[in-house]
Scaffold this motif. Structure first.
Motif, mmCIF file in Angstrom:
data_model
loop_
_atom_site.group_PDB
_atom_site.id
_atom_site.type_symbol
_atom_site.label_atom_id
_atom_site.label_comp_id
_atom_site.label_asym_id
_atom_site.label_seq_id
_atom_site.Cartn_x
_atom_site.Cartn_y
_atom_site.Cartn_z
ATOM 1 N N ARG A 195 -11.767 -24.317 64.032
ATOM 2 C CA ARG A 195 -10.234 -24.516 64.356
ATOM 3 C C ARG A 195 -10.163 -23.915 65.678
ATOM 4 O O ARG A 195 -10.532 -22.460 65.682
ATOM 5 N N VAL A 196 -9.570 -23.933 66.611
ATOM 6 C CA VAL A 196 -9.313 -23.323 67.766
ATOM 7 C C VAL A 196 -8.356 -22.091 67.518
ATOM 8 O O VAL A 196 -7.369 -22.286 66.950
ATOM 9 N N LEU A 197 -8.801 -20.894 68.016
ATOM 10 C CA LEU A 197 -7.901 -19.755 68.230
ATOM 11 C C LEU A 197 -7.035 -19.545 69.305
ATOM 12 O O LEU A 197 -7.775 -19.647 70.545
ATOM 13 N N LEU A 198 -5.828 -19.557 69.385
ATOM 14 C CA LEU A 198 -4.908 -19.485 70.519
ATOM 15 C C LEU A 198 -5.386 -17.741 70.903
ATOM 16 O O LEU A 198 -5.279 -16.841 70.360
ATOM 17 N N ASP A 199 -5.471 -17.642 72.364
ATOM 18 C CA ASP A 199 -5.739 -16.372 72.840
ATOM 19 C C ASP A 199 -5.105 -16.261 74.400
ATOM 20 O O ASP A 199 -5.529 -17.231 75.333
ATOM 21 N N ASP A 200 -4.230 -15.370 74.482
ATOM 22 C CA ASP A 200 -3.525 -14.969 75.866
ATOM 23 C C ASP A 200 -4.349 -14.299 76.630
ATOM 24 O O ASP A 200 -3.866 -14.099 78.171
ATOM 25 N N ALA A 201 -5.663 -13.553 76.173
ATOM 26 C CA ALA A 201 -6.181 -12.383 77.187
ATOM 27 C C ALA A 201 -6.970 -13.452 78.271
ATOM 28 O O ALA A 201 -7.432 -14.359 78.249
ATOM 29 N N GLY B 18 -15.501 -19.845 76.985
ATOM 30 C CA GLY B 18 -14.770 -20.820 76.788
ATOM 31 C C GLY B 18 -13.896 -20.366 75.652
ATOM 32 O O GLY B 18 -13.492 -19.347 75.313
ATOM 33 N N ALA B 19 -13.455 -21.536 74.887
ATOM 34 C CA ALA B 19 -12.568 -21.220 73.756
ATOM 35 C C ALA B 19 -13.102 -20.366 72.592
ATOM 36 O O ALA B 19 -14.278 -20.337 72.326
ATOM 37 N N ARG B 20 -12.040 -19.852 72.118
ATOM 38 C CA ARG B 20 -12.644 -19.206 70.560
ATOM 39 C C ARG B 20 -12.228 -20.083 69.316
ATOM 40 O O ARG B 20 -11.235 -20.600 69.532
ATOM 41 N N TYR B 21 -13.228 -19.922 68.482
ATOM 42 C CA TYR B 21 -12.660 -20.726 67.360
ATOM 43 C C TYR B 21 -13.142 -19.983 66.057
ATOM 44 O O TYR B 21 -13.696 -18.691 65.953
ATOM 45 N N ILE B 22 -12.595 -20.540 64.810
ATOM 46 C CA ILE B 22 -12.816 -19.947 63.697
ATOM 47 C C ILE B 22 -13.303 -21.061 62.503
ATOM 48 O O ILE B 22 -12.806 -22.133 62.713
ATOM 49 N N ASP B 23 -14.098 -20.712 62.019
ATOM 50 C CA ASP B 23 -14.698 -21.722 60.633
ATOM 51 C C ASP B 23 -13.802 -21.399 59.413
ATOM 52 O O ASP B 23 -12.950 -20.625 59.370
ATOM 53 N N ARG C 36 -15.601 -16.133 63.139
ATOM 54 C CA ARG C 36 -14.912 -16.059 64.476
ATOM 55 C C ARG C 36 -16.339 -16.429 65.537
ATOM 56 O O ARG C 36 -17.268 -15.881 65.171
ATOM 57 N N TRP C 37 -15.950 -17.472 66.410
ATOM 58 C CA TRP C 37 -17.055 -17.969 67.119
ATOM 59 C C TRP C 37 -16.325 -18.165 68.635
ATOM 60 O O TRP C 37 -15.214 -18.336 68.820
ATOM 61 N N GLN C 38 -17.435 -17.483 69.470
ATOM 62 C CA GLN C 38 -16.873 -17.404 70.949
ATOM 63 C C GLN C 38 -17.867 -18.736 71.705
ATOM 64 O O GLN C 38 -18.790 -18.692 71.681
#
Length: 174
Positions: free
Chosen positions: A131-137, A144-149, A154-156
């Motif tokens: 699932r994509v993690l929203l990140d304003d940084a 690329g996108a950050r994810y969580i399983d 957490r995955w970068q």
């Protein structure tokens, strides 16, 4: 001995799944999951090349700490970059190298004779597992996108095509 055999079996299964994923033409994103400096990283399968066991490295003087040297991988010289050190997750790989450390070459289509040192392989991941993690940084272009399983890990994503064009990376690794 059993650990070596289990590791070989894992590598064999990963290689088979990598090949199958490359041959399977789908619209879903797929990644090679690795660990670097205690962090989960996702490398796009279409940009990652062959996986190698840790090879003998020839050090190159007067380079940065994250450039570990040059390795002969299948008869071709590749610069070796410690991904965790490049990302600032650790100072040096010397104390972190272990039997699970691997070199991930860039896909030949990227025209970069370079391999990334990772601490260990963590399998393959697809978009439906994350699932994509929203990140304003603000992040570098290669982040690329950050994810969580489902397990909360957490995955970068590390976009290798962008990493290959990063100025600091270009000066040393290309």
């Amino acid at each position: 001995m059993a650990k070596k055999e289990a590791l070989r079996e894992l590598q064999s299964r990963l290689a088979e799944r990598l090949q199958a994923a490359r041959l399977k033409k789908t619209e879903t994103a797929t990644w090679l999951a690795v660990e670097c400096g205690g962090q989960g990283m996702l490398l796009p399968l279409g940009q990652a090349g062959e996986i190698f066991p840790l090879a003998t490295l020839m050090p190159v003087p007067h380079t940065t700490a994250w450039f570990l040297g040059v390795a002969n991988l299948r008869g071709r010289l590749h610069g070796v970059v410690d991904l965790a050190a490049f990302l600032g997750l650790r100072a040096s790989a010397a104390s972190e190298l272990g039997p699970q450390s691997r070199l991930i070459a860039f896909n030949p289509a990227l025209e970069v004779n370079c391999a990334l040192l990772v601490d260990r392989l963590a399998g393959l991941r697809s978009a439906d597992q994350l699932r994509v993690l929203l990140d304003d940084a603000v992040h570098p272009a290669f982040a690329g996108a950050r994810y969580i399983d489902a397990g909360g890990r957490r995955w970068q994503e590390i976009v290798l095509a962008e990493l290959a064009g990063e100025e600091a990376f270009l000066r040393i690794a290309r």
